[in-house]
Design an enzyme around this catalytic site. Structure first.
Site, mmCIF file in Angstrom:
data_model
loop_
_atom_site.group_PDB
_atom_site.id
_atom_site.type_symbol
_atom_site.label_atom_id
_atom_site.label_comp_id
_atom_site.label_asym_id
_atom_site.label_seq_id
_atom_site.Cartn_x
_atom_site.Cartn_y
_atom_site.Cartn_z
ATOM 1 N N GLU A 145 8.024 4.949 -10.298
ATOM 2 C CA GLU A 145 8.494 3.642 -9.820
ATOM 3 C C GLU A 145 9.740 3.181 -10.562
ATOM 4 O OE1 GLU A 145 6.863 -0.947 -9.472
ATOM 5 O OE2 GLU A 145 5.471 0.704 -9.217
ATOM 6 N N LYS A 182 -1.460 -5.070 -11.902
ATOM 7 C CA LYS A 182 -0.832 -3.823 -11.450
ATOM 8 C C LYS A 182 0.410 -3.544 -12.289
ATOM 9 C CE LYS A 182 2.128 -1.260 -8.838
ATOM 10 N NZ LYS A 182 3.574 -1.084 -9.040
ATOM 11 N N ASP A 197 -6.923 10.624 -18.254
ATOM 12 C CA ASP A 197 -7.396 10.367 -16.890
ATOM 13 C C ASP A 197 -7.063 8.930 -16.480
ATOM 14 O OD1 ASP A 197 -8.789 9.993 -14.531
ATOM 15 O OD2 ASP A 197 -10.634 10.916 -15.232
ATOM 16 N N HIS A 251 15.052 -5.012 -10.196
ATOM 17 C CA HIS A 251 14.338 -3.940 -9.517
ATOM 18 C C HIS A 251 15.200 -3.294 -8.436
ATOM 19 C CE1 HIS A 251 10.854 -1.727 -8.039
ATOM 20 N NE2 HIS A 251 11.228 -2.067 -6.821
#
Length: 441
Positions: free
Chosen positions: A85, A278, A294, A391
């Site tokens: 991202e 998130k 993991d 962004h």
């Protein structure tokens, strides 16, 4: 449309690819070229990757990046991050640089206890089961001696086993709820092996108990839990409110008030909390992936922790007290620095060496700090310039690559969008204008 196939796993890798081409891509040679170009030219390295999972046909690359300037508990780190991202690594790096001049990050491991459970049903007397458990508990532990010896030598092992009555939730449902210390290993295989031995001992001992009927006890399953609310790490930053100012145009008191308000919104509004968390996981997952851990287990456990009070809310918190701004996170993290991919995957080995070959406790702290830094950067942008300004400038290169821009065109586009707002339509229009201008010259 896909067709049923038998014996697929026994085909060679090339045969698997040819089957895919025939049944999914009309034997398109370009698809085969794409699949093959991601093979590693080092045959031994490629074979190593092929054996990580089943039915491999190629490798799927993610960027391996670094975020420098992290001062954690007085020690400098360059943190490895694996993520696709845009702006995540840039944001983390910016937050690290900001707090570098403000005494850095503080982190501590609160606990490292992990959990595993044997789930079973029992239709007999609860009192009989309780007495049986009390009598067999020491045998449950002693029968795992061959599994726990090495772990115990290092200071870990089985901490306790409890009998838990869950019959109010499901008729006849009980658990053997066991806690473990696995030190620098994540410990999934160790815990699961112990649990399966618990189940075997429990069942065989029950068969010899005259008060328990053969049909009374049924073992349902034995499995570790990825919910580790006792395996906790805390990370924080703090400074005087006045020191939050980066330039003369900023009012640090207004910023602190707005920042804290943004965190409080995420504490009460689940729609905001999910996106808020998130963003935290952008930082955490990137480190977890880079270090061969993991990330699915970490995600599941952390999100469950965010909803532990029956209301999903922010993982971070902030306050101003006596003129000091404080921002912190407390999360469950079960990580390992030995076992699994830590010795097998060459880049994982690089990542751990970059971090100074950390213990699992140290890696927990580093990972929590990455999540906190990511959240700080996101909230700072959201409450000041807005998230899209930074962004979309990072996303600009992705758009240009999709449009096949040349190196010269990219340079002109980056220069143009230093003073213009990035949007997909604006990029398309500006690139077309640049190309038209070049054609006319």
């Amino acid at each position: 449309m896909s067709q049923p196939v038998t014996g697929f796993s026994k085909l060679s890798k090339i045969e698997k690819i040819d089957w895919l081409l025939q049944h999914h891509f009309d034997n398109n040679s370009e698809i085969k070229k794409v699949i093959l170009q991601y093979w590693n030219t080092d045959e031994a390295l490629q074979n190593l990757h092929d054996e990580f999972i089943e039915n491999t046909v190629s490798n799927y690359y993610l960027p391996f990046a670094v975020a420098p300037n992290f001062l954690i508990n007085g020690k400098m780190y360059t943190i490895p991050m694996t993520i696709e991202e845009s702006s995540v690594v840039a944001a983390a790096s910016k937050a690290a640089k900001f707090w570098l001049d403000r005494d850095g990050f503080k982190a501590e491991v609160i606990n490292t206890t992990k959990v595993g459970q044997v789930h079973f049903t029992f239709s007999g007397s609860a009192m009989v089961l309780r007495n049986f458990f009390n009598n067999v508990k020491s045998q449950l532990i002693s029968d795992t001696a061959s599994l726990t010896t090495n772990m115990q030598k290092r200071g870990g092992g089985i901490l306790d086993i409890e009998l838990r009555d869950k019959t109010e939730q499901i008729p006849n449902y009980y658990q053997l709820h066991a806690t473990f210390e696995t030190l620098d290993a994540m410990g999934a295989n160790f815990i699961n092996s112990c649990l399966e031995q618990f189940a075997k001992t429990f069942k065989s001992a029950a068969a010899e108990d005259i008060e328990i009927q053969p049909h009374d006890l049924t073992i349902v399953m034995s499995i570790l839990s990825n919910y580790v609310p006792q395996c906790l790490v805390k990370a924080e930053v703090s400074c005087k409110v006045e020191d939050l100012k980066e330039n003369d145009n900023e009012n640090p008191h207004e910023f602190a008030e707005k920042f804290i308000q943004a965190v409080k919104i995420a504490e009460v509004e689940p729609y905001r909390a999910v996106t808020h968390n998130k963003g935290i996981m952008n930082g955490i997952d990137a480190v977890v992936l880079a270090t061969g851990n993991d990330f699915r287990a970490v995600e599941a456990g952390i999100h469950a922790y965010a909803a532990r009070d029956g209301h999903y809310k922010s993982l971070t918190h902030s306050e101003v007290k006596d003129g000091i701004f404080k921002f912190w996170i407390e999360i469950p993290l079960a990580l390992g620095t030995v076992g699994g991919l830590t010795k097998l995957h060459p880049l994982v080995n690089v990542a751990l060496q970059m971090l100074g070959k950390p213990s699992a406790r140290e890696l927990m702290q580093i990972t929590a700090v990455a999540g906190l830094a990511q959240n700080f950067a996101a909230l700072r942008s959201l409450t000041t310039t807005g998230i899209q300004q930074g962004h979309m400038k990072m996303h600009l290169m992705n758009i240009l690559n999709q449009m096949g821009a040349t190196k010269e065109e990219k340079a002109k586009m980056v220069d143009h969008f230093k003073t213009h707002t990035v949007s997909h339509s604006e990029v398309v229009k500006t690139l077309a204008s640049i190309r038209q201008s070049s054609t006319n010259q």
